[in-house]
Design an enzyme around this catalytic site. Structure first.
Site, short mmCIF file in Angstrom:
data_model
loop_
_atom_site.label_atom_id
_atom_site.label_comp_id
_atom_site.label_asym_id
_atom_site.label_seq_id
_atom_site.Cartn_x
_atom_site.Cartn_y
_atom_site.Cartn_z
N GLU A 1 5.71 -2.43 8.81
CA GLU A 1 6.63 -3.49 8.39
C GLU A 1 7.63 -2.97 7.36
O GLU A 1 8.70 -3.55 7.17
CB GLU A 1 5.86 -4.68 7.82
CG GLU A 1 5.15 -5.53 8.85
CD GLU A 1 6.05 -6.55 9.53
OE1 GLU A 1 7.05 -6.97 8.94
OE2 GLU A 1 5.74 -6.92 10.68
N TYR B 1 6.19 -9.46 2.30
CA TYR B 1 5.03 -8.59 2.54
C TYR B 1 5.48 -7.13 2.61
O TYR B 1 4.91 -6.26 1.95
CB TYR B 1 4.36 -9.01 3.86
CG TYR B 1 3.37 -8.00 4.42
CD1 TYR B 1 2.06 -7.93 3.93
CD2 TYR B 1 3.74 -7.11 5.44
CE1 TYR B 1 1.16 -7.00 4.44
CE2 TYR B 1 2.84 -6.19 5.95
CZ TYR B 1 1.54 -6.13 5.46
OH TYR B 1 0.66 -5.21 5.96
N SER C 1 2.39 0.12 5.73
CA SER C 1 2.59 -0.63 6.98
C SER C 1 3.93 -0.32 7.64
O SER C 1 4.94 -0.09 6.96
CB SER C 1 2.53 -2.13 6.64
OG SER C 1 3.04 -2.90 7.70
P1 NAP Z 1 -7.11 -8.48 6.92
O1 NAP Z 1 -8.06 -8.61 8.07
O2 NAP Z 1 -6.19 -9.61 6.66
O3 NAP Z 1 -7.98 -8.21 5.60
C1 NAP Z 1 -7.43 -8.33 4.33
C2 NAP Z 1 -8.55 -8.15 3.33
O4 NAP Z 1 -8.00 -8.22 2.01
C3 NAP Z 1 -9.65 -9.22 3.39
O5 NAP Z 1 -10.88 -8.56 3.28
C4 NAP Z 1 -9.37 -10.07 2.16
O6 NAP Z 1 -10.53 -10.65 1.63
C5 NAP Z 1 -8.87 -9.00 1.22
N1 NAP Z 1 -8.15 -9.53 0.06
C6 NAP Z 1 -7.07 -10.36 0.06
N2 NAP Z 1 -6.69 -10.62 -1.21
C7 NAP Z 1 -7.55 -9.94 -2.02
C8 NAP Z 1 -7.66 -9.82 -3.43
N3 NAP Z 1 -6.85 -10.46 -4.28
N4 NAP Z 1 -8.65 -9.04 -3.93
C9 NAP Z 1 -9.51 -8.40 -3.10
N5 NAP Z 1 -9.46 -8.49 -1.75
C10 NAP Z 1 -8.48 -9.26 -1.23
O7 NAP Z 1 -6.22 -7.17 7.07
P2 NAP Z 1 -6.47 -5.89 8.02
O8 NAP Z 1 -5.86 -6.17 9.34
O9 NAP Z 1 -7.88 -5.47 7.94
O10 NAP Z 1 -5.52 -4.81 7.33
C11 NAP Z 1 -6.02 -3.92 6.33
C12 NAP Z 1 -4.87 -3.40 5.51
O11 NAP Z 1 -3.95 -2.71 6.33
C13 NAP Z 1 -4.06 -4.50 4.81
O12 NAP Z 1 -3.61 -3.99 3.58
C14 NAP Z 1 -2.87 -4.70 5.73
O13 NAP Z 1 -1.77 -5.23 5.03
C15 NAP Z 1 -2.65 -3.29 6.22
N6 NAP Z 1 -2.04 -3.16 7.53
C16 NAP Z 1 -2.57 -3.81 8.60
C17 NAP Z 1 -2.00 -3.66 9.85
C18 NAP Z 1 -2.59 -4.35 11.06
O14 NAP Z 1 -1.92 -4.37 12.11
N7 NAP Z 1 -3.82 -4.86 11.00
C19 NAP Z 1 -0.88 -2.82 10.00
C20 NAP Z 1 -0.39 -2.14 8.89
C21 NAP Z 1 -0.98 -2.30 7.66
P3 NAP Z 1 -10.97 -12.19 1.86
O15 NAP Z 1 -12.01 -12.15 2.93
O16 NAP Z 1 -11.51 -12.61 0.54
O17 NAP Z 1 -9.74 -12.97 2.25
#
Ligand code: NAP
Length: 335
Positions: free
Chosen positions: A125, A147, A123
């Site tokens: 971040e 985070y 990320s």
């Molecule tokens: P998101 O919508 O918050 O999705 C997070 C996912 O992780 C959900 O499916 C959640 O499942 C799952 N999860 C959480 N804890 C878990 C655990 N203990 N075991 C298995 N699954 C678990 O995030 P996103 O926006 O799709 O982002 C995807 C990835 O990219 C993340 O790693 C995020 O940190 C990273 N990222 C995102 C951005 C952005 O702007 N979106 C930017 C940089 C990096 P539940 O449905 O069970 O909660």
């Protein structure tokens, strides 16, 4: 038909990546928690092309079992406690899932199918309070919240496993990306939901914010620091970048973003002007939503991904914001 295992399939990026991979004739296996909400309606249009399995990043064996059973060629690690703002309140949980969770997955792959290619969701971040603007793959990390520190841990482990064991682990250092599938507690959803409520004259919303209060209260939306700058892109464009990284001949790190930074004020302006309103009449600053230490200004230099992977974003900022407001308008009208 290649098989891809996706952790975090129920999240925003899981949705777009699944659509993308199924469009390329992949068999998708989606790891979800026992506690994940039911997303069957979200994926209905993809028919029965996804195998959902239970698993958790807290449980190495559940991931090892999934890899043993489905023998994926590619694993996309998207699962995370992904909300930086919440990571002070959930500091240990964030470390356990976002940092150690990725480490557990690397170990599971190493023991069960070490030739499997892994995408690690790093990320922007991690740059935190950056020493150079814009940021590229060589910019030093300076994380400013739990985070970001957890993501740096996972990112470093990915590099170590690459070097020590010759594993193929590519890290996408993605800048903020948004869409109608973004989690509701993220700032961009608060603002676009708030703009839709304002347009429809809703003064107290059904949706609650992270402190359990109506997201729109007495016609106002409470936010943190409005001068923070972010590089916002469209999540649908970023799924392709993840896949491209795993098709490249060698594993590497790639910065992915639009190269344009905007303030939160500018985001508010775009969302409210989409419905013909002035954001200043609806947004208030609430100290509870100001981060103890701020991130930014983060803005991507994605020239390496452009040159090596041929990737570039295609959806404009204005279109992305409009898509999010429209989605809320449609949902609120259908209630
Ligand atoms: P998101 O919508 O918050 O999705 C997070 C996912 O992780 C959900 O499916 C959640 O499942 C799952 N999860 C959480 N804890 C878990 C655990 N203990 N075991 C298995 N699954 C678990 O995030 P996103 O926006 O799709 O982002 C995807 C990835 O990219 C993340 O790693 C995020 O940190 C990273 N990222 C995102 C951005 C952005 O702007 N979106 C930017 C940089 C990096 P539940 O449905 O069970 O909660």
């Amino acid at each position: 038909m290649p098989t891809a295992l996706i952790t975090g399939i129920t999240g925003q990026d899981g949705y777009y990546l699944t659509e993308f991979l199924i469009g390329r004739n992949y068999h998708v296996v989606g790891l979800r928690r026992k506690t994940s909400s039911d997303h069957s309606s979200t994926f209905r249009h993809l028919g029965n092309k996804i195998d959902f399995i239970y698993g958790d990043l807290l449980d190495t064996f559940s991931m090892a079992e999934a890899i043993k059973k489905h023998q994926p060629e590619e694993v996309y690690n998207l699962a995370s406690q992904s909300y930086p703002g919440e990571s002070w309140r959930l500091a240990i949980e964030t470390g356990e899932i976002t940092g150690l969770g990725a480490h557990r997955l690397f170990e599971a792959v190493r023991h069960v199918k070490p030739d499997c290619r892994i995408y690690q969701a790093s990320s922007s971040e991690m740059f935190g309070d950056p020493q150079q603007v814009p940021q590229n793959e060589n910019t030093p990390f300076n994380p400013m919240n739990p985070y970001a520190a957890s993501k740096v841990y996972a990112h470093n482990l990915a590099r170590i496993y690459r070097k020590s064991y010759g594993m193929f682990i590519s890290c996408g250092i993605l800048f903020n990306h948004e869409s109608p599938h973004r989690g509701m507690h993220f700032l961009t959803q608060k603002v676009t939901y708030g703009a839709a409520c304002a347009k429809l004259g809703i003064k107290n919303s059904a949706a609650l914010n992270e402190v359990g209060e109506p997201m729109v209260k007495d016609g106002k939306i409470a936010l943190g620091n409005l001068d923070s700058k972010r590089d916002w892109g469209y999540a649908g464009d970023y799924a392709e970048a993840m896949w491209l990284m795993l098709q490249h001949q060698q594993s590497d790190d790639f910065v992915i973003g639009t190269g344009q930074a905007r303030t939160i004020k500018q985001f508010c302006e775009a969302a409210f002007s989409f419905v013909g309103l002035d954001w200043q009449n609806y947004i208030t600053v609430d100290q509870r939503f100001v981060r103890p230490t701020e991130t930014g200004p983060t803005v991507a230099d994605a020239s390496k991904a452009n040159k090596i992977l041929g990737w570039k974003p295609t959806t404009s900022f204005t279109d992305m914001v409009g898509m999010m407001v429209d989605n809320h308008l449609n949902k609120l009208k259908s209630k």
